[in-house]
Write a protein that holds these residues in place. Structure first.
Motif, PDB file in Angstrom:
ATOM      1  N   ARG A  92       0.809  -1.223   0.000  1.00 57.80           N
ATOM      2  CA  ARG A  92       0.000   0.000   0.000  1.00 57.80           C
ATOM      3  C   ARG A  92       0.837   1.264   0.000  1.00 57.80           C
ATOM      4  O   ARG A  92       0.299   2.363   0.049  1.00 57.80           O
ATOM      5  CB  ARG A  92      -0.924   0.017   1.213  1.00 57.80           C
ATOM      6  CG  ARG A  92      -2.076  -0.954   1.096  1.00 57.80           C
ATOM      7  CD  ARG A  92      -3.020  -0.807   2.252  1.00 57.80           C
ATOM      8  NE  ARG A  92      -3.720   0.466   2.250  1.00 57.80           N
ATOM      9  CZ  ARG A  92      -4.888   0.673   1.624  1.00 57.80           C
ATOM     10  NH1 ARG A  92      -5.447  -0.319   0.972  1.00 57.80           N
ATOM     11  NH2 ARG A  92      -5.473   1.838   1.671  1.00 57.80           N
ATOM     12  N   GLY A  93       2.155   1.123   0.020  1.00 56.23           N
ATOM     13  CA  GLY A  93       3.001   2.314  -0.012  1.00 56.23           C
ATOM     14  C   GLY A  93       4.006   2.304   1.117  1.00 56.23           C
ATOM     15  O   GLY A  93       4.314   1.246   1.677  1.00 56.23           O
ATOM     16  N   LYS A  94       4.530   3.483   1.448  1.00 50.88           N
ATOM     17  CA  LYS A  94       5.515   3.575   2.537  1.00 50.88           C
ATOM     18  C   LYS A  94       5.182   4.773   3.422  1.00 50.88           C
ATOM     19  O   LYS A  94       4.359   5.622   3.055  1.00 50.88           O
ATOM     20  CB  LYS A  94       6.916   3.696   1.950  1.00 50.88           C
ATOM     21  CG  LYS A  94       7.080   4.874   0.997  1.00 50.88           C
ATOM     22  CD  LYS A  94       8.449   4.893   0.380  1.00 50.88           C
ATOM     23  CE  LYS A  94       8.593   6.123  -0.495  1.00 50.88           C
ATOM     24  NZ  LYS A  94       9.895   6.251  -1.111  1.00 50.88           N
ATOM     25  N   LEU A  95       5.869   4.809   4.574  1.00 51.12           N
ATOM     26  CA  LEU A  95       5.638   5.918   5.507  1.00 51.12           C
ATOM     27  C   LEU A  95       6.373   7.143   4.986  1.00 51.12           C
ATOM     28  O   LEU A  95       7.513   7.038   4.515  1.00 51.12           O
ATOM     29  CB  LEU A  95       6.157   5.547   6.888  1.00 51.12           C
ATOM     30  CG  LEU A  95       5.455   4.360   7.569  1.00 51.12           C
ATOM     31  CD1 LEU A  95       6.268   3.877   8.753  1.00 51.12           C
ATOM     32  CD2 LEU A  95       4.053   4.764   8.004  1.00 51.12           C
TER      33      LEU A  95
ATOM     34  N   PHE B  72      -0.505  12.085  18.179  1.00 53.64           N
ATOM     35  CA  PHE B  72       0.510  11.498  17.298  1.00 53.64           C
ATOM     36  C   PHE B  72      -0.128  11.282  15.926  1.00 53.64           C
ATOM     37  O   PHE B  72      -1.257  10.809  15.845  1.00 53.64           O
ATOM     38  CB  PHE B  72       0.990  10.155  17.860  1.00 53.64           C
ATOM     39  CG  PHE B  72       1.677  10.270  19.197  1.00 53.64           C
ATOM     40  CD1 PHE B  72       0.946  10.391  20.364  1.00 53.64           C
ATOM     41  CD2 PHE B  72       3.063  10.269  19.272  1.00 53.64           C
ATOM     42  CE1 PHE B  72       1.573  10.508  21.599  1.00 53.64           C
ATOM     43  CE2 PHE B  72       3.702  10.377  20.504  1.00 53.64           C
ATOM     44  CZ  PHE B  72       2.950  10.500  21.665  1.00 53.64           C
ATOM     45  N   ARG B  73       0.616  11.628  14.850  1.00 53.37           N
ATOM     46  CA  ARG B  73       0.075  11.463  13.492  1.00 53.37           C
ATOM     47  C   ARG B  73       1.123  10.802  12.592  1.00 53.37           C
ATOM     48  O   ARG B  73       2.316  11.104  12.710  1.00 53.37           O
ATOM     49  CB  ARG B  73      -0.252  12.832  12.863  1.00 53.37           C
ATOM     50  CG  ARG B  73      -1.581  13.383  13.310  1.00 53.37           C
ATOM     51  CD  ARG B  73      -1.954  14.644  12.554  1.00 53.37           C
ATOM     52  NE  ARG B  73      -2.703  15.495  13.472  1.00 53.37           N
ATOM     53  CZ  ARG B  73      -2.206  16.517  14.130  1.00 53.37           C
ATOM     54  NH1 ARG B  73      -0.952  16.879  13.936  1.00 53.37           N
ATOM     55  NH2 ARG B  73      -2.950  17.197  14.963  1.00 53.37           N
ATOM     56  N   ALA B  74       0.639   9.953  11.705  1.00 54.19           N
ATOM     57  CA  ALA B  74       1.542   9.360  10.699  1.00 54.19           C
ATOM     58  C   ALA B  74       0.882   9.488   9.342  1.00 54.19           C
ATOM     59  O   ALA B  74      -0.355   9.466   9.239  1.00 54.19           O
ATOM     60  CB  ALA B  74       1.791   7.891  11.031  1.00 54.19           C
ATOM     61  N   GLN B  75       1.713   9.623   8.305  1.00 49.39           N
ATOM     62  CA  GLN B  75       1.176   9.764   6.948  1.00 49.39           C
ATOM     63  C   GLN B  75       1.919   8.793   6.031  1.00 49.39           C
ATOM     64  O   GLN B  75       3.139   8.607   6.158  1.00 49.39           O
ATOM     65  CB  GLN B  75       1.376  11.201   6.476  1.00 49.39           C
ATOM     66  CG  GLN B  75       0.489  11.526   5.291  1.00 49.39           C
ATOM     67  CD  GLN B  75       0.640  12.965   4.848  1.00 49.39           C
ATOM     68  OE1 GLN B  75       1.286  13.771   5.524  1.00 49.39           O
ATOM     69  NE2 GLN B  75       0.074  13.284   3.708  1.00 49.39           N
ATOM     70  N   SER B  76       1.166   8.177   5.119  1.00 47.39           N
ATOM     71  CA  SER B  76       1.806   7.252   4.189  1.00 47.39           C
ATOM     72  C   SER B  76       1.777   7.828   2.774  1.00 47.39           C
ATOM     73  O   SER B  76       1.058   8.801   2.500  1.00 47.39           O
ATOM     74  CB  SER B  76       1.114   5.888   4.226  1.00 47.39           C
ATOM     75  OG  SER B  76      -0.198   6.026   3.735  1.00 47.39           O
ATOM     76  N   SER B  77       2.547   7.191   1.878  1.00 45.94           N
ATOM     77  CA  SER B  77       2.701   7.730   0.516  1.00 45.94           C
ATOM     78  C   SER B  77       1.399   7.673  -0.279  1.00 45.94           C
ATOM     79  O   SER B  77       1.238   8.373  -1.268  1.00 45.94           O
ATOM     80  CB  SER B  77       3.807   6.971  -0.218  1.00 45.94           C
ATOM     81  OG  SER B  77       3.485   5.602  -0.236  1.00 45.94           O
ATOM     82  N   ASN B  78       0.449   6.833   0.141  1.00 44.52           N
ATOM     83  CA  ASN B  78      -0.825   6.785  -0.599  1.00 44.52           C
ATOM     84  C   ASN B  78      -1.851   7.785  -0.053  1.00 44.52           C
ATOM     85  O   ASN B  78      -3.030   7.704  -0.354  1.00 44.52           O
ATOM     86  CB  ASN B  78      -1.400   5.363  -0.612  1.00 44.52           C
ATOM     87  CG  ASN B  78      -1.753   4.884   0.791  1.00 44.52           C
ATOM     88  OD1 ASN B  78      -1.530   5.595   1.761  1.00 44.52           O
ATOM     89  ND2 ASN B  78      -2.302   3.688   0.878  1.00 44.52           N
TER      90      ASN B  78
END
Lengths: 332, 136
Positions: A68-71, A149-155
């Motif tokens: 699904r992509g990367k961080l 806390f937040r994280a985002q992925s390449s998709n």
């Protein structure tokens, strides 16, 4: 009539046996299937009261299936902006067979912008656990803190995780002050959380709360913390600098190795409440025969501060009569 | 037949009541403690702890059961206002007044008195606690 009853009995028996067999059937283990989305989790690692100037430590974990992509980024937003020392580690950790944490860099060092601390990933990473160290600022004293806390992925997927609220203590803490009867660094100021020699003490006479001394008599005198205003028999051979005359109340305590002061194996924490409920109204103004890992509760003469002085270690040599102390202080 | 059963029941109930009424009563005092037959009345050991719950004695206390005194020397610099005395008494005895927290022993001229009460609550012996402070 009788044959009907027997028929019924057999039926019941058969049914019971079938239920028993069905109940005992072993269920095969199935590998759980991972969720096909970006996920995250966070925990607070540090224990005990949150004190201004100290770190609160968290771990933030995030992952998504590689297909699904990367961080691409991880960030933490605090409800009150942390001190400049706040950072989100740019290493993801794994533990090797010897139990040692091995850091693997996954991006550039974190950047603080206001209350937000961000790490931008520059490695092809689909799972990471980053440590976040929030340096408690002066603005947060006595306040509540919460973290997002937040994280985002390449998709384009984003996930958030909230922790808190956490209380920030009103206490101050100082660790590892050396007091010495040999070098003259024996005048302790609770209001300054510092130790002075006689010359400096004379210039700050109104701030000197205690005198450290070490004496050997037939009685057990040894290491002592004594108020300047105490009976002179508790200050043998001491000529106080001019104006040093406070009467500070003290109560000796044993077996109270506060974790943040002692940094030993004991899980004891002195918190604001302990100082609020402390009653030293009938306490003396001297504490003699103090040993390593002992301590004293303190209340200053002006009633402005209550404190706990912990004795980390003592040295009894004639050439070096000293002790290392750590202090937690609460302003009333 | 039914009448007979009833009679057995009534007789059984009566016997049980009589048995229960004959149960020996153990006397207790106002603190709910058992009053026994023991008449011994003395202090067998004495300990004195400071505010930090560490002993302040320089040596073992001297207990004189004839003079009814407990003599104890405490370390130089002991905070006499905040002490926790601990009495060990003979079996079944109790102490009056009760020790419920820290005790102020700072008035050395007027020593504190504690009364030991025997197990049968008939014998009462007051003990004086005489404290001396070790010289420097």
């Amino acid at each position: 009539m009788q044959s009907r009853s027997i028929y019924f009995n057999y039926s019941v028996l058969l049914l019971a046996t079938l239920i028993l067999i069905a109940g005992c059937k072993k269920e095969d283990y199935k590998l759980p299937t991972a969720k096909d989305e970006l996920q995250n989790d966070a925990i607070k690692r540090s224990l005990g009261p949150n004190i201004v100037g100290q770190n609160i430590e968290f771990v933030y974990a995030m992952a998504l299936p590689p297909g699904r992509g990367k961080l691409i980024s991880a960030e933490v937003e605090a409800s009150i902006a942390g001190a400049p020392a706040t950072f989100l580690q740019n290493n993801s950790f794994n533990t090797n067979s010897s139990g040692v944490d091995i850091g693997v860099p996954i991006g550039q060092p974190s950047v603080n912008k206001g209350a937000i601390t961000t790490v931008t990933f520059n490695k092809d990473t689909s799972a990471a656990a980053l440590r976040y160290f929030y340096s408690v600022p002066e603005d947060a004293r006595g306040q509540k803190l919460s973290f997002t806390f937040r994280a985002q992925s390449s998709n384009g997927e984003t996930v958030t995780y909230k922790l808190g609220p956490y209380n920030v203590s009103k206490m101050d803490m100082v660790q590892n002050l050396t007091v010495s009867d040999s070098t003259g660094m024996m005048y302790v100021s609770i209001s300054d959380m510092a130790v002075y020699n006689a010359t400096t003490a004379a210039t700050k006479a109104d701030k000197i709360d205690l005198v450290f001394l070490y004496r050997t008599f037939t009685s057990a005198f040894n290491h002592a913390l004594v108020s300047p205003a105490a009976d002179p028999q508790y200050l043998p051979g001491i000529t106080l600098p001019a104006g040093v005359n406070k009467s500070t109340k003290l109560r000796k305590t044993f077996n109270l190795q506060d974790q943040q002061l002692a940094r030993l194996q004991f899980g004891i924490f002195i918190d604001d409440l302990d100082f609020q409920e402390l009653n030293l109204s009938d306490a003396p103004n001297f504490a003699i025969n103090l040993k390593a890992e002992a301590g004293t509760w303190v209340e200053t003469a002006d009633g402005k501060y209550r404190a706990y002085i912990y004795i980390n270690s003592v040295v009894n040599r004639t050439t070096n009569k000293s002790a290392v102390i750590s202090i937690k202080r609460y302003a009333l | 037949m039914r009448n007979y059963n009833k009679k057995i029941l009534v007789v059984g109930f009566l016997i049980t009541s009589v048995l229960m009424a004959c149960k020996k009563d153990f006397p207790v005092d106002e603190d709910g403690l058992l009053v026994t037959t023991r008449a011994e009345c003395y202090v067998s050991n004495f300990e004195l702890l400071g505010a930090d719950f560490v002993t302040v004695r320089t040596k073992a206390a001297t207990i004189d059961t004839t003079a009814q005194t407990v003599k104890v020397e405490v370390q130089f610099g002991t905070d006499l206002k905040n002490l926790y005395p601990q009495f060990t008494l003979v079996t079944d005895a109790k102490l009056d007044p009760k020790i419920i927290g820290k005790v102020d022993f700072s008035d050395l001229a007027n020593p504190k008195t504690y009364t030991v009460v025997s197990g049968n609550r008939q014998v009462k012996k007051p003990y004086q606690v005489l404290i001396t402070v070790q010289p420097r």
